[in-house]
Design a protein around this motif. Structure first.
Motif, PDB file in Angstrom:
ATOM      1  N   UNK A  87       0.829  -1.206   0.000  1.00  0.00           N
ATOM      2  CA  UNK A  87       0.000   0.000   0.000  1.00  0.00           C
ATOM      3  C   UNK A  87       0.865   1.259   0.000  1.00  0.00           C
ATOM      4  N   UNK A  88       1.944   1.228   0.776  1.00  0.00           N
ATOM      5  CA  UNK A  88       2.844   2.379   0.843  1.00  0.00           C
ATOM      6  C   UNK A  88       3.478   2.651  -0.516  1.00  0.00           C
ATOM      7  N   UNK A  89       3.909   1.606  -1.197  1.00  0.00           N
ATOM      8  CA  UNK A  89       4.514   1.778  -2.525  1.00  0.00           C
ATOM      9  C   UNK A  89       3.528   2.414  -3.498  1.00  0.00           C
ATOM     10  N   UNK A  90       2.286   1.960  -3.447  1.00  0.00           N
ATOM     11  CA  UNK A  90       1.271   2.542  -4.340  1.00  0.00           C
ATOM     12  C   UNK A  90       1.018   4.015  -4.016  1.00  0.00           C
ATOM     13  N   UNK A  91       0.962   4.337  -2.731  1.00  0.00           N
ATOM     14  CA  UNK A  91       0.695   5.714  -2.327  1.00  0.00           C
ATOM     15  C   UNK A  91       1.829   6.647  -2.744  1.00  0.00           C
ATOM     16  N   UNK A  92       3.056   6.209  -2.557  1.00  0.00           N
ATOM     17  CA  UNK A  92       4.207   7.045  -2.923  1.00  0.00           C
ATOM     18  C   UNK A  92       4.282   7.227  -4.430  1.00  0.00           C
ATOM     19  N   UNK A  93       4.039   6.157  -5.177  1.00  0.00           N
ATOM     20  CA  UNK A  93       4.071   6.284  -6.634  1.00  0.00           C
ATOM     21  C   UNK A  93       2.974   7.210  -7.131  1.00  0.00           C
ATOM     22  N   UNK A  94       1.790   7.106  -6.533  1.00  0.00           N
ATOM     23  CA  UNK A  94       0.696   7.989  -6.932  1.00  0.00           C
ATOM     24  C   UNK A  94       1.030   9.444  -6.635  1.00  0.00           C
ATOM     25  N   UNK A  95       1.754   9.670  -5.565  1.00  0.00           N
ATOM     26  CA  UNK A  95       2.093  11.035  -5.144  1.00  0.00           C
ATOM     27  C   UNK A  95       3.230  11.613  -5.983  1.00  0.00           C
ATOM     28  N   UNK A  96       4.270  10.812  -6.233  1.00  0.00           N
ATOM     29  CA  UNK A  96       5.492  11.341  -6.856  1.00  0.00           C
ATOM     30  C   UNK A  96       5.693  10.916  -8.303  1.00  0.00           C
ATOM     31  N   UNK A  97       5.001   9.831  -8.711  1.00  0.00           N
ATOM     32  CA  UNK A  97       5.234   9.278 -10.033  1.00  0.00           C
ATOM     33  C   UNK A  97       6.466   8.402 -10.111  1.00  0.00           C
ATOM     34  N   UNK A  98       7.136   8.197  -8.971  1.00  0.00           N
ATOM     35  CA  UNK A  98       8.386   7.430  -8.943  1.00  0.00           C
ATOM     36  C   UNK A  98       8.139   5.995  -8.492  1.00  0.00           C
ATOM     37  N   UNK A  99       8.899   5.030  -9.032  1.00  0.00           N
ATOM     38  CA  UNK A  99       8.795   3.660  -8.521  1.00  0.00           C
ATOM     39  C   UNK A  99       9.309   3.605  -7.093  1.00  0.00           C
ATOM     40  N   UNK A 100       8.641   2.782  -6.300  1.00  0.00           N
ATOM     41  CA  UNK A 100       8.973   2.649  -4.877  1.00  0.00           C
ATOM     42  C   UNK A 100       9.103   1.172  -4.536  1.00  0.00           C
ATOM     43  N   UNK A 101      10.160   0.829  -3.806  1.00  0.00           N
ATOM     44  CA  UNK A 101      10.370  -0.540  -3.348  1.00  0.00           C
ATOM     45  C   UNK A 101      10.584  -0.506  -1.836  1.00  0.00           C
ATOM     46  N   UNK A 102      10.487  -1.679  -1.214  1.00  0.00           N
ATOM     47  CA  UNK A 102      10.801  -1.785   0.208  1.00  0.00           C
ATOM     48  C   UNK A 102      11.651  -3.029   0.439  1.00  0.00           C
ATOM     49  N   UNK A 103      12.383  -3.015   1.530  1.00  0.00           N
ATOM     50  CA  UNK A 103      13.236  -4.149   1.862  1.00  0.00           C
ATOM     51  C   UNK A 103      12.421  -5.409   2.112  1.00  0.00           C
ATOM     52  N   UNK A 104      11.296  -5.265   2.791  1.00  0.00           N
ATOM     53  CA  UNK A 104      10.475  -6.445   3.094  1.00  0.00           C
ATOM     54  C   UNK A 104       9.962  -7.100   1.816  1.00  0.00           C
ATOM     55  N   UNK A 105       9.455  -6.312   0.894  1.00  0.00           N
ATOM     56  CA  UNK A 105       8.965  -6.867  -0.365  1.00  0.00           C
ATOM     57  C   UNK A 105      10.111  -7.446  -1.189  1.00  0.00           C
ATOM     58  N   UNK A 106      11.268  -6.791  -1.148  1.00  0.00           N
ATOM     59  CA  UNK A 106      12.423  -7.293  -1.899  1.00  0.00           C
ATOM     60  C   UNK A 106      12.865  -8.649  -1.373  1.00  0.00           C
TER      61      UNK A 106
END
Length: 219
Positions: A87-106
């Motif tokens: 959810x956080x990755x989607x929110x950040x991408x929607x806000x900034x247009x940038x791809x977002x990753x996290x350590x847990x998902x990786x």
């Protein structure tokens, strides 16, 4: 005359972390410039998920530096069950247009991709934390075998763990495992070798950095 800038990557990390920046700089080694933003360790959570406001503020500031991608380089997402990270990755991408990753998902995606069926786990906290994280990875289809916990209650103190102590814990859980996972981005796992007696050693901080490079097209 101006010099061309290296590609920039955005890293969000917990306020009490002393490892992520050093591990990231060592990994990038002149391939890209890392730009950092911190979020409060004790106030970054809201109920069963993240307080997105602090992350969006950090992402906005990093976006101003012209970063190509963003990473939340912390391990809390596994304890939360991975959905809050998505959810956080989607929110950040929607806000900034940038791809977002996290350590847990990786980490989850890497272990799925490599087909690890039995993973040794090292956590910085207590047995309850080890059981929680192991259960969350199990729900994601990743079998956790032996676990080791270092008994560290204060996140800042994890950075003081000697690599030799961390290696001993990894050896402890590595017998019969397909891989060993060091699960805290404030533990100095990046200083250990990539494998112990042929068993892959997965450092959480390095997993996040690798995912960030991939998201930016720099892997």
């Amino acid at each position: 005359m101006t010099s061309p800038l290296l590609p920039a990557l955005g890293v969000i990390l917990p306020s009490s972390n002393r490892v992520v920046e050093r591990a990231t700089e060592a990994r990038l080694a002149g391939r890209a410039d890392a730009c950092y933003a911190r979020v409060p360790y004790r106030s970054m959570l809201k109920g069963a998920g993240y307080d997105e406001a602090v992350f969006l503020a950090a992402a906005d500031l990093l976006a101003e530096a012209g970063v190509a991608a963003l990473c939340w380089n912390a391990t809390r997402g596994a304890a939360l069950g991975f959905t809050p990270d998505e959810d956080l990755c989607r929110a950040v991408k929607a806000r900034t247009g940038l791809p977002m990753v996290t350590t847990a998902l990786a980490a989850r995606d890497r272990m799925r991709r490599d087909g690890f069926r039995r993973v040794g786990l090292v956590v910085q906290g207590d047995a309850e934390e080890a059981d929680l994280v192991a259960g969350r990875f199990g729900e994601a289809g990743i079998g956790i075998g032996a676990t080791a916990h270092l008994g560290i209650a204060e996140n800042r103190d994890a950075a003081t763990v000697a690599p030799a102590r961390l290696a001993a814990a990894a050896w402890e859980v590595g017998e019969g495992a397909d891989a060993v996972l060091i699960w805290s981005t404030n533990l100095p796992g990046w200083r250990l070798p990539a494998a112990l007696d042929g068993v892959p050693l997965l450092d959480s901080t390095s997993l996040g950095t690798q995912a960030l490079l991939e998201a930016a097209g720099l892997a």
